[in-house]
Scaffold this active site. Sequence first.
Site, PDB file in Angstrom:
ATOM      1  N   CYS A  10     -14.874  -7.895  -1.960  1.00  0.00           N
ATOM      2  CA  CYS A  10     -14.656  -9.192  -2.613  1.00  0.00           C
ATOM      3  C   CYS A  10     -14.244 -10.302  -1.646  1.00  0.00           C
ATOM      4  O   CYS A  10     -14.335 -11.478  -1.979  1.00  0.00           O
ATOM      5  CB  CYS A  10     -13.613  -9.059  -3.719  1.00  0.00           C
ATOM      6  N   GLY A  12     -15.593 -10.760   1.420  1.00  0.00           N
ATOM      7  CA  GLY A  12     -16.712 -11.168   2.257  1.00  0.00           C
ATOM      8  C   GLY A  12     -17.397 -12.405   1.706  1.00  0.00           C
ATOM      9  O   GLY A  12     -17.127 -12.865   0.592  1.00  0.00           O
ATOM     10  N   ARG A  13     -18.304 -12.975   2.501  1.00  0.00           N
ATOM     11  CA  ARG A  13     -19.003 -14.188   2.064  1.00  0.00           C
ATOM     12  C   ARG A  13     -19.735 -13.952   0.747  1.00  0.00           C
ATOM     13  O   ARG A  13     -19.697 -14.785  -0.152  1.00  0.00           O
ATOM     14  CB  ARG A  13     -19.984 -14.650   3.149  1.00  0.00           C
ATOM     15  N   HIS A 151     -32.455 -14.902  11.035  1.00  0.00           N
ATOM     16  CA  HIS A 151     -31.145 -14.893  10.398  1.00  0.00           C
ATOM     17  C   HIS A 151     -30.091 -15.406  11.368  1.00  0.00           C
ATOM     18  O   HIS A 151     -30.375 -15.663  12.537  1.00  0.00           O
ATOM     19  CB  HIS A 151     -30.777 -13.475   9.933  1.00  0.00           C
ATOM     20  N   LYS A 155     -25.988 -11.195  12.473  1.00  0.00           N
ATOM     21  CA  LYS A 155     -26.638 -10.143  11.700  1.00  0.00           C
ATOM     22  C   LYS A 155     -26.879  -8.918  12.578  1.00  0.00           C
ATOM     23  O   LYS A 155     -27.382  -9.028  13.700  1.00  0.00           O
ATOM     24  CB  LYS A 155     -27.955 -10.631  11.106  1.00  0.00           C
ATOM     25  N   THR A 162     -35.084  -7.116   4.274  1.00  0.00           N
ATOM     26  CA  THR A 162     -36.128  -7.814   3.515  1.00  0.00           C
ATOM     27  C   THR A 162     -37.469  -7.745   4.230  1.00  0.00           C
ATOM     28  O   THR A 162     -38.511  -7.506   3.618  1.00  0.00           O
ATOM     29  CB  THR A 162     -35.728  -9.281   3.279  1.00  0.00           C
TER      30      THR A 162
END
Length: 261
Positions: A10, A12-13, A151, A155, A162
Site C-alpha cells: 500500500c 508503493g506508487r 520505461h 525499472k 507487457t
Amino acid sequence: MKIRVGVIGCLGRMGKKILNELITNAEVEIAGAVARSGGKYIDSDIGPIIANLGIKVTSSISDVFESSDVVIDFTTKECMLDCLKAAVKFKTPLVSGTTGIEGVDLKEYAAEVPILWSANMSVGVNVLLKLVKKAAELLGNEYDVEIWEMHHNLKKDSPSGTAIELGKTIANASKVDFQSNQYLHSGSNIRKKGGIGFAVSRGGGVIGDHSVMFVNSNERIELNHKAIDRTTFARGAVQAAVWLYKNKREIPGLYSMQDVI
C-alpha cells in the site's frame, strides 16, 4: 453490500493510487492494507497515505486475506508468492499485476482459488493486445515483427512484462513458438526470419510506452500505447477485482484483463 478489497504494497506508487481508486468506487471498500515489516506506518491509521478511514496498516498478509473478499497485489516476486499461498489458504481471490515472475506456476495456485494476473492492468494496453492479435492473424508470417518499449530508469525487468505479453500474443496468433523465436537486439545480431524482436529503452520517469511494428519491404504498420498516468493501472486493477469477485469468486482458474474488458 460493498466488496471488501485488501491492498498489498500500500505504500508503493501503485499501492497509493489503488487506495485512492478504492475510496472513489461506490462498489468497494478497503478491508486492509499491507506494507513491509518495519515500515514507519505499520500499526498506524491509513490516514497519512490517503484518508482517515479507521484502517490500520499491517505487515500481516494473512490478516488482510482473511478479512477481504478479494486482494490486489502490486509488489515483488517474493511477496507475490506469499500472496498466492495466502490466497489458497483463505480461499480469497487474488488480482496481481506483479511482473518479473518467471518460474512461478500460476496455474498451480489457480487450481485452488481464482487468480487474475496481467502484465498490464491498463484497459488501453489490453485493447492493444487484442488489436495486435488480430493484426498478426491477418498479416501472417510475411512481416518482420519488432516490439519496442520504454520505461523509467529504475525499472528492473527487461523487456517489460507487457512487451513479453505482446510478443507471446503475436507468437500464438502466428502459430510459432515464442521461446525459440524471441530475441533482443545487440550489436552483432542480424535479424532472423520469423523472429520477434525486442528493443528496450530506459530513461527518466517514463511510465510506459509500447510500440509493435509489422514491417516488410513495402510498408510498416505500427500499433502504439503510451501511459500518461499510473492511475490507469490502478483503475484497471480495481475494475479487475470487482469483476473477479462478482463473476468468478467461487470458480478457481487463471484469468486476465482480457477476460475483464
